[in-house]
Design a protein around this motif. Structure first.
Motif, PDB file in Angstrom:
ATOM      1  N   LEU A 109       0.834  -1.198   0.000  1.00 50.76           N
ATOM      2  CA  LEU A 109       0.000   0.000   0.000  1.00 50.76           C
ATOM      3  C   LEU A 109       0.869   1.249   0.000  1.00 50.76           C
ATOM      4  N   ASP A 110       0.547   2.190  -0.872  1.00 54.25           N
ATOM      5  CA  ASP A 110       1.231   3.477  -0.872  1.00 54.25           C
ATOM      6  C   ASP A 110       0.644   4.337   0.242  1.00 54.25           C
ATOM      7  N   MET A 111       1.507   5.039   0.961  1.00 55.97           N
ATOM      8  CA  MET A 111       1.063   5.883   2.072  1.00 55.97           C
ATOM      9  C   MET A 111       2.126   6.937   2.371  1.00 55.97           C
ATOM     10  N   PRO A 112       1.711   8.032   3.010  1.00 54.73           N
ATOM     11  CA  PRO A 112       2.708   9.023   3.428  1.00 54.73           C
ATOM     12  C   PRO A 112       3.701   8.417   4.417  1.00 54.73           C
ATOM     13  N   GLY A 113       4.916   8.936   4.402  1.00 49.51           N
ATOM     14  CA  GLY A 113       5.944   8.422   5.291  1.00 49.51           C
ATOM     15  C   GLY A 113       5.535   8.446   6.750  1.00 49.51           C
ATOM     16  N   ALA A 114       4.878   9.527   7.192  1.00 51.75           N
ATOM     17  CA  ALA A 114       4.483   9.629   8.593  1.00 51.75           C
ATOM     18  C   ALA A 114       3.444   8.579   8.961  1.00 51.75           C
ATOM     19  N   VAL A 115       2.576   8.229   8.018  1.00 49.46           N
ATOM     20  CA  VAL A 115       1.589   7.182   8.276  1.00 49.46           C
ATOM     21  C   VAL A 115       2.286   5.831   8.381  1.00 49.46           C
ATOM     22  N   ALA A 116       3.230   5.575   7.482  1.00 43.92           N
ATOM     23  CA  ALA A 116       3.981   4.314   7.540  1.00 43.92           C
ATOM     24  C   ALA A 116       4.710   4.193   8.873  1.00 43.92           C
ATOM     25  N   ALA A 117       5.263   5.284   9.356  1.00 47.39           N
ATOM     26  CA  ALA A 117       5.939   5.264  10.654  1.00 47.39           C
ATOM     27  C   ALA A 117       4.968   4.904  11.768  1.00 47.39           C
TER      28      ALA A 117
END
Length: 197
Positions: A109-117
């Motif tokens: 899934l593609d996601m913003p870096g902060a969400v992945a964190a």
């Protein structure tokens, strides 16, 4: 998702200590995560550590494209050395402020870096609880990681497009319960779960 760059190191070290204390005879024990024995949970933590390390580095490919729910991963020989190394690398990768910006991918899934964190932190906090409960160990997560995990799970549960919790139906927990119990309930687990004697 967040303006805070959190050091994943303290929570990663807690997971590493929990894993170090797992005895071979405990690997087949059940965990609060249905269908996952301790060995599967440790395998999952190893795989997600590599995937989210690469997501932080924006090194997208096989490790970041896999479906985390496709199968319960097993442990390969050498896991006792590989897991703490992967956890260290995960924490180190997220210390780079660039990891928290732009887009990345994890679990396909593609996601913003902060969400992945936030997802990575949540995985470490909740699966730390899973491992501790399954093996009868005490568990006190890193307070900052616990707060981020709770806030992530709470936002997901409040999002009507998700239809409730992201890992299963939310288990109701008293509003004045400890923050860890509330996070566990939001993750679809019963905070009262214990391993059978």
């Amino acid at each position: 998702m967040t303006d805070t760059i959190l050091d994943l190191g303290p929570q990663a070290r807690i997971i590493a200590r929990l894993a170090e204390g797992v005895r071979d005879e405990q690997l087949a024990a059940p965990t609060p995560c249905p269908g996952s024995a301790v060995r599967n949970m440790l395998g999952h933590v190893l795989h997600l550590s590599v995937a989210f390390r690469d997501a932080a580095r924006k090194d997208l490919g096989v490790t970041t494209d896999g479906n985390p729910g496709a199968a319960a991963p097993d442990l390969a020989p050498g896991w006792r050395e590989e897991l703490p190394k992967a956890l260290d690398e995960l924490a180190d990768a997220w210390r780079d402020p660039a990891a928290w910006t732009g887009m990345t991918r994890a679990g396909g899934l593609d996601m913003p870096g902060a969400v992945a964190a936030a997802v990575a932190v949540d995985e470490l906090v909740i699966h730390g609880w899973d491992l501790a409960r399954a093996t009868g160990r005490p568990y006190t997560p890193d307070p900052a990681a616990l707060r981020m995990s709770h806030d992530f799970l709470f936002a997901a549960a409040e999002d009507p497009s998700r239809g409730g919790g992201i890992f299963g139906p939310v288990v109701p927990v008293a509003a004045d319960a400890p923050l860890l119990d509330r996070a566990v309930g939001l993750s679809g687990r019963d905070p009262a779960w214990t391993a059978q004697p």
